[in-house]
Motif scaffolding. Structure first.
Motif, PDB file in Angstrom:
ATOM      1  N   THR A 180      73.295  41.766  71.361  1.00  0.00           N
ATOM      2  CA  THR A 180      71.902  42.392  70.924  1.00  0.00           C
ATOM      3  C   THR A 180      71.481  43.408  71.973  1.00  0.00           C
ATOM      4  OG1 THR A 180      71.892  41.042  69.887  1.00  0.00           O
ATOM      5  CG2 THR A 180      69.634  42.314  70.176  1.00  0.00           C
ATOM      6  N   LEU A 181      71.132  44.537  71.955  1.00  0.00           N
ATOM      7  CA  LEU A 181      70.433  45.957  72.837  1.00  0.00           C
ATOM      8  C   LEU A 181      69.141  45.273  72.770  1.00  0.00           C
ATOM      9  CD1 LEU A 181      71.800  48.729  74.098  1.00  0.00           C
ATOM     10  CD2 LEU A 181      69.220  48.982  73.796  1.00  0.00           C
ATOM     11  N   HIS A 182      68.704  45.394  74.162  1.00  0.00           N
ATOM     12  CA  HIS A 182      67.103  45.005  74.154  1.00  0.00           C
ATOM     13  C   HIS A 182      66.647  46.420  75.254  1.00  0.00           C
ATOM     14  CE1 HIS A 182      66.967  40.711  72.796  1.00  0.00           C
ATOM     15  NE2 HIS A 182      68.521  41.171  73.250  1.00  0.00           N
ATOM     16  N   MET A 183      65.761  47.052  74.377  1.00  0.00           N
ATOM     17  CA  MET A 183      65.179  48.121  75.331  1.00  0.00           C
ATOM     18  C   MET A 183      64.032  47.555  76.434  1.00  0.00           C
ATOM     19  SD  MET A 183      66.622  50.946  74.602  1.00  0.00           S
ATOM     20  CE  MET A 183      65.932  51.408  75.923  1.00  0.00           C
ATOM     21  N   GLU A 184      64.314  46.406  77.733  1.00  0.00           N
ATOM     22  CA  GLU A 184      63.736  45.687  78.153  1.00  0.00           C
ATOM     23  C   GLU A 184      64.632  46.021  79.508  1.00  0.00           C
ATOM     24  OE1 GLU A 184      64.446  41.138  77.185  1.00  0.00           O
ATOM     25  OE2 GLU A 184      62.766  42.268  76.036  1.00  0.00           O
ATOM     26  N   VAL A 244      67.206  48.505  80.465  1.00  0.00           N
ATOM     27  CA  VAL A 244      68.147  48.306  78.932  1.00  0.00           C
ATOM     28  C   VAL A 244      69.308  46.996  79.110  1.00  0.00           C
ATOM     29  CG1 VAL A 244      70.097  48.395  77.101  1.00  0.00           C
ATOM     30  CG2 VAL A 244      68.943  50.616  78.773  1.00  0.00           C
ATOM     31  N   THR A 245      68.585  45.826  78.469  1.00  0.00           N
ATOM     32  CA  THR A 245      69.008  44.918  79.118  1.00  0.00           C
ATOM     33  C   THR A 245      70.009  44.692  77.479  1.00  0.00           C
ATOM     34  OG1 THR A 245      68.049  43.662  80.051  1.00  0.00           O
ATOM     35  CG2 THR A 245      69.658  42.166  79.541  1.00  0.00           C
ATOM     36  N   ILE A 246      71.805  44.477  77.658  1.00  0.00           N
ATOM     37  CA  ILE A 246      72.276  43.467  77.057  1.00  0.00           C
ATOM     38  C   ILE A 246      72.591  42.160  76.563  1.00  0.00           C
ATOM     39  CG2 ILE A 246      74.580  43.851  75.541  1.00  0.00           C
ATOM     40  CD1 ILE A 246      74.723  46.440  75.655  1.00  0.00           C
ATOM     41  N   THR A 247      72.186  41.820  75.594  1.00  0.00           N
ATOM     42  CA  THR A 247      72.911  40.013  75.504  1.00  0.00           C
ATOM     43  C   THR A 247      73.705  39.247  74.929  1.00  0.00           C
ATOM     44  OG1 THR A 247      70.969  39.661  74.102  1.00  0.00           O
ATOM     45  CG2 THR A 247      70.162  39.678  76.526  1.00  0.00           C
ATOM     46  N   ALA A 280      72.371  37.666  79.341  1.00  0.00           N
ATOM     47  CA  ALA A 280      72.124  39.048  79.931  1.00  0.00           C
ATOM     48  C   ALA A 280      73.763  39.548  80.067  1.00  0.00           C
ATOM     49  CB  ALA A 280      71.607  39.223  80.814  1.00  0.00           C
TER      50      ALA A 280
END
Length: 142
Positions: A9-13, A48-51, A56
């Motif tokens: 999951t890509l998070h714009m954070e 951007v963080t991918i989990t 992470a």
């Protein structure tokens, strides 16, 4: 779990301080102290963080003045999750931000280590040598 079953999951954070410090070390980047990360991370222009399953496994950030200059930094993917296109996803998200938000003429730079230069070239980055060279200074208080 096969790659087909793996759901990233890509998070714009911006990553948390703990995730940031860990991802830098395990991906081979220089370590940063929690104190430095606590000061620096809130100044992120775009993060951007991918989990995977809430953990992470990749990150990237843009820092800069939000007008003239932007720099892509902290591109890191946990080695267990490399070679799955996560770096490309992170760069795509960061460059989408630049294309949407950066004013005309903004200068976007980065330092490419090793084979990462091939990824960055796919996004239009070119070497600045021989006209320019990258230079750095590291603060050492020890």
């Amino acid at each position: 779990m096969s790659d087909a079953e793996t759901e990233y999951t890509l998070h714009m954070e911006t990553p948390s301080v703990e995730d940031y410090c860990l991802l830098r070390v395990i991906s081979g980047l220089s370590p940063k102290s929690k104190e430095a990360a606590t000061i620096g991370l809130p100044n992120t222009v775009c993060g951007v963080t991918i989990t995977l399953d809430g953990k992470a496994v990749g990150m990237g950030r843009i820092v800069g003045d939000r007008g003239c200059f932007y720099q892509v930094v902290d591109m890191a993917v946990d080695p267990v999750h490399q070679a799955r296109g996560l770096g490309k996803q992170i760069m795509s998200a960061l460059m989408n931000y630049v294309e949407a938000e950066a004013p005309d003429g903004a200068y976007v730079s980065l330092v490419a280590d090793g084979p990462a230069k091939h990824l960055y070239a796919k996004f239009g980055f070119e070497p600045v040598t021989p006209k320019s060279i990258g230079m750095a200074f590291r603060v050492s208080r020890t």
